[in-house]
Scaffold this motif. Structure first.
Motif, mmCIF file in Angstrom:
data_model
loop_
_atom_site.group_PDB
_atom_site.id
_atom_site.type_symbol
_atom_site.label_atom_id
_atom_site.label_comp_id
_atom_site.label_asym_id
_atom_site.label_seq_id
_atom_site.Cartn_x
_atom_site.Cartn_y
_atom_site.Cartn_z
ATOM 1 N N ASP A 383 1.315 1.575 5.185
ATOM 2 C CA ASP A 383 1.758 0.410 3.884
ATOM 3 C C ASP A 383 3.006 2.155 3.091
ATOM 4 O O ASP A 383 2.724 2.663 2.276
ATOM 5 N N GLY A 415 10.762 5.042 1.309
ATOM 6 C CA GLY A 415 10.696 4.244 -0.034
ATOM 7 C C GLY A 415 8.867 3.835 0.260
ATOM 8 O O GLY A 415 8.259 4.187 -1.003
ATOM 9 N N ALA A 416 8.750 3.325 1.619
ATOM 10 C CA ALA A 416 7.081 2.894 1.117
ATOM 11 C C ALA A 416 6.120 4.123 0.609
ATOM 12 O O ALA A 416 5.132 3.201 -0.337
ATOM 13 N N GLU A 418 7.021 6.606 -1.431
ATOM 14 C CA GLU A 418 7.415 6.796 -2.472
ATOM 15 C C GLU A 418 6.471 5.294 -3.136
ATOM 16 O O GLU A 418 5.337 6.130 -4.634
ATOM 17 N N ARG A 419 6.161 4.954 -3.125
ATOM 18 C CA ARG A 419 6.023 3.916 -3.718
ATOM 19 C C ARG A 419 4.242 3.411 -3.597
ATOM 20 O O ARG A 419 2.944 3.249 -5.081
ATOM 21 N N TYR A 420 4.013 4.002 -2.935
ATOM 22 C CA TYR A 420 1.889 4.722 -2.352
ATOM 23 C C TYR A 420 1.770 5.312 -3.285
ATOM 24 O O TYR A 420 0.674 4.949 -4.050
ATOM 25 N N GLY A 423 1.683 3.694 -7.055
ATOM 26 C CA GLY A 423 1.246 3.142 -7.161
ATOM 27 C C GLY A 423 -0.151 3.488 -8.074
ATOM 28 O O GLY A 423 -0.610 4.660 -8.906
ATOM 29 N N ARG A 452 6.269 14.300 -4.539
ATOM 30 C CA ARG A 452 6.494 13.242 -5.106
ATOM 31 C C ARG A 452 7.979 13.779 -5.638
ATOM 32 O O ARG A 452 8.730 13.435 -5.663
#
Length: 460
Positions: A383, A415-416, A418-420, A423, A452
């Motif tokens: 993830d 990217g994954a 960053e999304r984690y 979230g 981030r």
């Protein structure tokens, strides 16, 4: 910054160990029912408390002893059954503060209560606890670094010679130590301290508290290093050196000064444009490396990484080169570093890489950073997260710091990750070493914000 000012004692998770000690030693502190309820709620299905493996030893011993004293009995019996399985099988107890004193003290107390004949785990024999108690019975003063675990003296902790509450009324910045010193309800600033510590979480108590200097130094230094824009008030900056002495500063009142906190304060002040001569750290110089405090058993790579930062921001190339060589020699074969102040290798690896990338030089440093980045890249979860026992925002942030450090290669394709991190709100599991594990929430949040920021800059 508002949170640091609003909660000057620090934003720290409740501690199973400390909460259970207050349940057993000071049931008269307001919130006793809530403390017992907390212990019941966080007990694992297998009867233990805390993280997996040897990390369960200290919190499970403490919680089991407390519930034997306060009830309810079924939870205590499940804890006893778990300890009968755990203690003989535990390969070792992690290197958490005073574990070699706490474990035999609690095993002794449980065995006295129940006749259970629990064994000591491998690597702990009780001789050091016996020596400490004999030292105390001889009439000698309690060493400063023992204050944080004064409860291991048992009944002898009450009104121990030379011990006095400091700051807000704390003994050794510890609710457990303070409760053991009090022995019972009486007029004292320590009563107010225990009540305030209990109110922070509605009954349960944290481990070391207050940790004002520690929290503020790690937050300010971490944000400044990553280039996060913020404004720290004059009061917050001044608080970093409010208790400065000939050996530097401590994490909080009642704790001894140490090289780790002192070094991070020096680095943070340098980053904020208020440089201070790092000469105070010479008191901890062992030649090839620096100790966290004089007489420390073993050594800490993160303390030495932070000392490297402090001398680096001051431009002291002689010390920087010496410590860079020592840190490179401590790297594991897989490219990671491990340390005694945090359960996750991602924290230790980030501390070392950030110090080496900023201030180190030479082919050995370059190779060490590259190996660390390869290890981190190879351990990412599906993830986009990282973590020792499962993906966490904190450990993921440290992994990002490593991958995006100068010399690590840039590492596109986050990217994954960053999304984690962007979230749903994340829970901070306890990963930092004290008498049991804890989570310093403000420090974790600063690490995530910094990661981030680095990813945004990398994407641009």
């Amino acid at each position: 910054m508002e949170g640091l000012a609003r909660e000057p004692w620090g934003q720290v998770s409740p501690s199973v160990y400390e909460t259970a000690r207050v349940v057993s030693l000071a049931p008269w502190v307001p919130g006793q029912a809530e403390r017992v309820r907390y212990l019941l709620c966080v007990q694992r299905p297998d009867g233990g408390w805390g993280p997996p493996g040897g990390y369960a030893v200290v919190p499970t011993l403490s919680a089991t002893e407390a519930l034997l004293a306060a009830g309810p009995r079924p939870a205590a019996e499940r804890g006893l059954a778990f300890l009968r399985r755990l203690l003989p099988a535990a390969a070792s107890v992690p290197d958490t503060p005073a574990a070699d004193l706490i474990v035999p003290a609690l095993v002794e107390r449980i065995n006295e209560r129940t006749g259970a004949a629990l064994p000591l785990p491998a690597g702990i024999d009780g001789r050091r606890l016996a020596a400490v108690r004999q030292h105390f019975r001889s009439g000698a003063a309690v060493p400063e670094k023992l204050l944080h675990a004064l409860e291991v003296l048992g009944d002898g902790a009450r009104d121990a010679r030379g011990v006095r509450p400091v700051g807000p009324g704390a003994v050794g910045a510890s609710p457990a130590a303070t409760a053991a010193w009090l022995g019972g309800p009486r007029a004292s600033a320590a009563i107010s301290y225990l009540g305030a510590a209990a109110r922070r979480h509605g009954g349960p108590v944290p481990c070391a508290t207050p940790i004002t200097v520690f929290e503020r130094a790690w937050v300010l230094g971490g944000l400044a290093r990553a280039g996060v824009a913020f404004t720290a008030s004059t009061g917050i900056v001044a608080s970093l050196t409010a208790d400065w002495g000939p050996s530097g500063t401590a994490a909080g009142p009642g704790l001894p000064a140490d090289a780790d906190t002192t070094a991070v304060v020096l680095f943070a002040l340098g980053e904020l444009g208020h440089p201070v001569d790092p000469g105070v750290l010479q008191a901890y110089d062992l030649g090839d490396s620096f100790c966290t405090w004089p007489g420390e058993d073993g050594s800490s790579v993160t303390t030495n990484a932070h000392v490297l930062d402090a001398f680096g921001v001051a431009g002291r190339r002689d010390v920087v080169d010496r410590l860079a060589a020592w840190l490179c020699s401590q790297q594991q074969d897989d490219g990671s570093w491990h340390d005694r102040w945090h359960s996750s290798p991602y924290y230790a690896t980030a501390c070392c890489v950030l110090a080496l990338a900023r201030f180190g030089r030479g082919p050995a440093v370059t190779a060490a950073i590259a190996r660390a980045a390869e290890w981190v890249a190879g351990t990412r979860r599906h993830d986009g997260s990282w973590g020792r026992w499962g993906g966490t925002a904190e450990e993921t942030a440290y992994a990002v710091h490593v991958l995006l450090a100068p010399g690590a290669g840039g590492w596109p394709g986050l990217g994954a990750t960053e999304r984690y991190l962007a979230g749903r709100p994340h829970v901070d599991p306890p990963l930092w070493h004290d008498k049991d594990l804890y989570a310093p929430h403000a420090i974790v949040r600063a690490a995530v914000l910094s990661a981030r920021q680095l990813m945004l800059r990398n994407r641009a």
